[in-house]
Design an enzyme around this catalytic site. Structure first.
Site, PDB file in Angstrom:
ATOM      1  N   GLU A 128       0.912  -1.211   0.066  1.00  0.00           N
ATOM      2  CA  GLU A 128       0.093   0.002  -0.087  1.00  0.00           C
ATOM      3  C   GLU A 128       0.812   1.208   0.114  1.00  0.00           C
ATOM      4  OE1 GLU A 128      -2.676  -0.438   3.343  1.00  0.00           O
ATOM      5  OE2 GLU A 128      -3.565  -2.119   2.623  1.00  0.00           O
ATOM      6  N   SER A 133       7.378  -3.020   3.400  1.00  0.00           N
ATOM      7  CA  SER A 133       8.232  -3.862   3.950  1.00  0.00           C
ATOM      8  C   SER A 133       7.288  -4.323   5.155  1.00  0.00           C
ATOM      9  CB  SER A 133       9.581  -3.344   4.575  1.00  0.00           C
ATOM     10  OG  SER A 133      10.156  -2.871   3.567  1.00  0.00           O
ATOM     11  N   PRO A 241       8.615 -18.055   0.919  1.00  0.00           N
ATOM     12  CA  PRO A 241      10.065 -18.510   0.467  1.00  0.00           C
ATOM     13  C   PRO A 241       9.860 -18.750  -0.915  1.00  0.00           C
ATOM     14  CG  PRO A 241       9.233 -19.506   2.606  1.00  0.00           C
ATOM     15  CD  PRO A 241       8.086 -18.484   2.154  1.00  0.00           C
ATOM     16  N   GLU A 243       8.125 -17.354  -3.287  1.00  0.00           N
ATOM     17  CA  GLU A 243       8.400 -16.082  -4.197  1.00  0.00           C
ATOM     18  C   GLU A 243       9.734 -15.707  -4.079  1.00  0.00           C
ATOM     19  OE1 GLU A 243       5.798 -13.125  -3.084  1.00  0.00           O
ATOM     20  OE2 GLU A 243       6.400 -11.507  -4.133  1.00  0.00           O
ATOM     21  N   LEU A 338      32.086  -2.743 -18.702  1.00  0.00           N
ATOM     22  CA  LEU A 338      32.849  -3.206 -19.603  1.00  0.00           C
ATOM     23  C   LEU A 338      32.311  -2.825 -21.218  1.00  0.00           C
ATOM     24  CD1 LEU A 338      34.029  -6.446 -18.076  1.00  0.00           C
ATOM     25  CD2 LEU A 338      35.330  -4.555 -18.181  1.00  0.00           C
TER      26      LEU A 338
END
Ligand SMILES: Cc1cc2nc3c(=O)[nH]c(=O)nc-3n(C[C@H](O)[C@H](O)[C@H](O)COP(=O)(O)OP(=O)(O)OC[C@H]3O[C@@H](n4cnc5c(N)ncnc54)[C@H](O)[C@@H]3O)c2cc1C
Length: 378
Positions: A128, A133, A241, A243, A338
């Site tokens: 949301e 988190s 787990p 995911e 690189l």
């Protein structure tokens, strides 16, 4: 280098078919989808016809009844081909498993066959504007009203947000109980009061429709509840787990892709009378990427085995996600360097990989959240 020993012939055949599908139906059109900010529905229909939707869901619900390795292969191949617009892994391996694992027979019979045929595209709505988190802070509410829930709230950053026909919405059914008052509710996009907001403008994953979604007095029958009331947090903890392993798999695939492209580019390009590859700096940088790719692959394959045995715990998955996404970020940056200025041009795949990779340290639980989880086990 240790060879991968977790796949059988049937997995290799599936990998070839995914590769062919991506080469013919996705890669040639991806540039346009990046401009459109979304993958057309037609591609989902083609993926369904090619047997790429819901490989791990039971045959009785329209899936292919295959094991997680098939989902892993799809995620890896999408990573190798840098087809970052396809929200299919989320649909297949995140949304559908919630319905299969916890949904009622009615929900499974109604929705899984439609997800397998691309009639219904899935999304999961946790985040949301005010909380990402910390999912305990979810404010979206689902109030009981007789045989219905009335859902109010706003979600953001939702993958497949523009295309989704069904959403698993994380909502508070008992706000006083915090995490223990959280439920998962399936909401159809046709419900009155549901609306889509902006398709968000991101720095990477340009072809993926990541969106805001609004729920205003959306009435859904209680039969749309996934599993038991107030058990949503438990289900999230059980499924996360998987995911996170998918994130790690995607990360390792992109590290391998970046390495391959960079070796080939630096072997062609010259400066100061030498191939860029022949500078010791180039070889050392690429050797580091290679070492990380090989070591990471062995650990991630072990995680796949653990998941197949139903033994992938939350800490091990967090370690995989943290390590792989951090390695990915560093490797893609070193590889881009690189390429010189060409690495900064979006027409070069390495440039896209660089911007696409950045999110992996943030979504599906940020690196900091992964460290929190791991540190709880110290
Ligand atoms: C492209 C994209 C696709 C996404 N897809 C989906 C989706 O399909 N469904 C869905 O629900 N969400 C989705 N998300 C949301 C994503 O999962 C969240 O953005 C993520 O979980 C972080 O939440 P936040 O953005 O609210 O950041 P916050 O939680 O506000 O975090 C901000 C910073 O603080 C750090 N932090 C937070 N807590 C702690 C702590 N305790 N200790 C130390 N540091 C901490 C974080 O690591 C981060 O660095 C997606 C996001 C993006 C960008």
């Amino acid at each position: 280098m240790p060879s991968r020993n977790i796949f059988d012939t049937e997995h290799q055949i599936f990998r070839e078919s995914v590769r062919k599908f991506l080469a013919e139906e996705v890669t040639p059109f991806h540039d346009q989808w990046e401009k459109d900010g979304v993958v057309p529905r037609e591609v989902w229909n083609k993926a369904a016809k090619a047997g790429l939707l819901l490989p791990t869901i039971s045959v009785q619900y329209g899936g292919s009844g295959a094991d997680f390795r098939f989902g892993a292969i799809l995620t890896e191949e999408i990573g190798y081909s840098s087809s970052s617009g396809l929200g299919i892994p989320l649909h297949n391996d995140i949304v559908a498993p919630y319905i299969e694992a916890y949904g009622s027979e009615e929900l499974k019979r109604n929705w899984l066959p439609k997800m397998a045929s691309a009639e219904a595209i899935g999304a999961i709505c946790m985040t949301e504007p005010g909380t990402g988190s910390d999912l305990q802070g979810v404010k979206t509410s689902a109030q009981e009203d007789g045989d219905h829930f009335i859902i109010n709230g706003q979600k953001t950053f939702i993958t497949n947000g523009q295309n989704a026909d069904i959403m698993i919405v994380v909502a508070k059914t008992d706000p006083k109980k915090g995490a223990r008052g959280t439920s998962l509710i399936l909401v159809e996009s046709t419900r009155e009061g549901f609306s889509r907001g902006r398709n968000l403008d991101k720095i990477g994953l340009k072809a993926q429709d990541t969106s805001e979604l609004f729920f205003q007095d959306v009435r859904v029958p209680k039969s749309n509840l996934i599993g038991e009331v107030n058990q949503g947090f438990v289900y999230l903890m059980e499924q996360l787990p998987r995911e996170r392993l998918l994130s790690a798999l995607r990360a390792m695939a992109t590290v391998e892709a970046a390495l391959e492209w960079t070796v080939s580019y630096t072997k062609e390009r010259e400066a100061f009378g030498s191939k860029i590859f022949d500078f010791q700096n180039t070889k050392f940088k690429l050797a580091e990427v290679r070492a990380n790719a090989v070591v990471g692959r062995v650990f991630i394959d072990r995680c796949i085995e653990l998941l197949l045995d139903n033994n992938l715990d939350i800490e091990t998955a967090a370690i995989a996600k943290l390590w792989a996404s951090e390695v990915q970020g560093k490797a893609v940056d070193e590889c881009l360097q690189l390429f010189g200025g060409y690495g900064y041009m979006r027409e070069f795949p390495i440039a896209r990989l660089f911007t696409d990779a950045r999110i992996n340290r943030i979504y599906a639980g940020s690196s900091e959240v992964m460290k929190l989880i791991i540190s709880r086990h110290l």
